[in-house]
Motif scaffolding. Structure first.
Motif, mmCIF file in Angstrom:
data_model
loop_
_atom_site.group_PDB
_atom_site.id
_atom_site.type_symbol
_atom_site.label_atom_id
_atom_site.label_comp_id
_atom_site.label_asym_id
_atom_site.label_seq_id
_atom_site.Cartn_x
_atom_site.Cartn_y
_atom_site.Cartn_z
ATOM 1 N N ARG A 104 0.820 -1.216 0.000
ATOM 2 C CA ARG A 104 0.000 0.000 0.000
ATOM 3 C C ARG A 104 0.852 1.264 0.000
ATOM 4 N N ARG A 124 -3.888 -1.122 -12.277
ATOM 5 C CA ARG A 124 -2.659 -0.356 -12.500
ATOM 6 C C ARG A 124 -1.431 -1.216 -12.246
ATOM 7 N N ASP A 184 -9.126 -2.604 -4.094
ATOM 8 C CA ASP A 184 -9.407 -1.485 -4.994
ATOM 9 C C ASP A 184 -9.181 -1.926 -6.440
ATOM 10 N N GLU A 223 2.711 -0.087 -5.857
ATOM 11 C CA GLU A 223 1.525 0.279 -5.079
ATOM 12 C C GLU A 223 0.372 -0.655 -5.418
ATOM 13 N N LEU A 224 -0.229 -1.222 -4.375
ATOM 14 C CA LEU A 224 -1.320 -2.177 -4.590
ATOM 15 C C LEU A 224 -2.220 -2.239 -3.373
ATOM 16 N N ASP A 225 -3.508 -2.125 -3.619
ATOM 17 C CA ASP A 225 -4.542 -2.392 -2.630
ATOM 18 C C ASP A 225 -5.493 -3.386 -3.289
ATOM 19 N N GLU A 235 -9.178 -0.434 -9.328
ATOM 20 C CA GLU A 235 -8.298 0.411 -10.126
ATOM 21 C C GLU A 235 -6.839 0.216 -9.735
ATOM 22 N N SER A 236 -6.572 0.072 -8.443
ATOM 23 C CA SER A 236 -5.213 -0.175 -7.975
ATOM 24 C C SER A 236 -4.672 -1.483 -8.530
#
Length: 237
Positions: free
Chosen positions: A38, A63, A57, A52-54, A59-60
C-alpha cells in the motif's frame, strides 16, 4: 515451473510470509521480484521492487497488473484476520464483508487482472496462500475461515481452467505463522521462511497443493475419517 529466471509478483509482500516469498524467490534465481504494498515509499529491500497495490481497490489492481507485464508467477498472499465471538456474533456479517474483501475478492480480482499476462508469459504459475482454517473453523475465526474456504474453492476451479493455458495453480495450506499478525496468539507457529521455501519447492516439483506443517497434514488426513477435524477439532486455543 522453475524459479530460475522467473518474474514474480507477491501481494502483501512488505512483511511476514509475503516478504519471505519474495526473498526465497530471489534465492532460487528469480530475475525480478515485485511486491504489492500500500505504501511503496516505506519499503526498501534490496533487489525487490515495490509496486503500489490495494487488492480491495479494482483500479489499484489494474494499475499494478498493467505496470508489471513481465510477470510469470503470481503469489496471492495478501490477507487479513479478525477475531469474533463466533458464528452467533451480531457483528459477524460486517466483519465477514471486511475479510472477504481482501481474502477472497482480492484473490479473485488480482488473479483475473494478471491472467492475460500469465498466459502470455507461460509457462507460468499462481500460488494462493490458504490456511488450515480452510477445513477447520474455530468459532473465533468464523469469518476468516469462511474466506479461506471460499478461496480454496476458487483455487480448485481456477486450476482446471488455467492448466490448458500453461498456468499452474498451487494451493498453500498452513496454520499459524510467526508473524506480526499472530504476535498476541500463544500457539505453535511456523517460520514463514520455511513455509515459503516449502511452497516454492512444491511448485518446482509440479505439485498442486502443499501442506506446510504437521498440524495441517493431520487435519487434511482426517477429512474422510469417521471423526473429521472439522467436527472434532483439536484446537490449540
Amino acid at each position: 515451473m522453475h524459479l530460475n529466471g522467473a518474474v514474480v509478483f507477491v501481494t502483501g509482500g512488505n512483511r511476514g510470509l509475503g516478504l519471505a516469498f519474495a526473498k526465497e524467490a530471489l534465492k532460487r534465481g528469480a530475475s525480478k521480484v515485485y511486491v504489492g504494498v500500500r505504501q511503496p515509499k516505506n519499503f526498501n529491500v534490496e533487489n525487490i521492487q515495490a509496486v503500489e497495490l490495494d487488492v480491495t481497490d479494482p483500479e489499484s489492481v489494474q494499475r499494478a497488473a498493467a505496470a508489471c507485464g513481465d510477470v510469470n508467477l503470481l503469489v496471492n498472499n495478501a490477507g487479513i484476520a479478525l477475531l469474533s465471538d463466533g458464528a452467533l456474533d451480531p457483528g459477524l456479517i460486517d466483519q465477514s464483508e471486511r475479510i472477504f474483501a481482501t481474502n477472497y475478492y482480492g484473490v479473485v480480482r488480482t488473479t483475473q487482472a494478471f491472467a492475460d499476462t500469465l498466459g502470455k508469459n507461460a509457462p507460468s504459475a499462481i500460488v494462493n496462500v490458504l490456511s488450515d482454517a480452510t477445513w477447520v473453523s474455530a468459532p473465533m475465526l468464523a469469518a476468516y475461515a469462511a474466506s479461506k474456504h471460499a478461496a480454496w474453492s476458487f483455487t480448485n476451479s481456477l486450476r482446471l481452467q488455467t492448466k490448458p493455458r500453461g498456468i499452474e495453480v498451487l494451493g498453500l495450506h498452513v496454520g499459524f505463522l510467526d508473524t506480526d499478525m499472530t504476535a498476541g496468539v500463544d500457539v505453535p507457529k511456523s517460520d514463514p521462511n520455511d513455509v515459503a521455501a516449502a511452497a516454492l519447492s512444491a511448485l518446482e516439483q509440479g505439485s498442486y497443493e502443499v501442506l506446510a506443517d504437521a498440524g495441517t497434514e493431520k487435519i487434511k488426513a482426517s477429512l474422510s475419517s469417521d471423526s473429521p477435524a472439522y467436527i472434532h477439532p483439536d484446537l490449540p486455543f
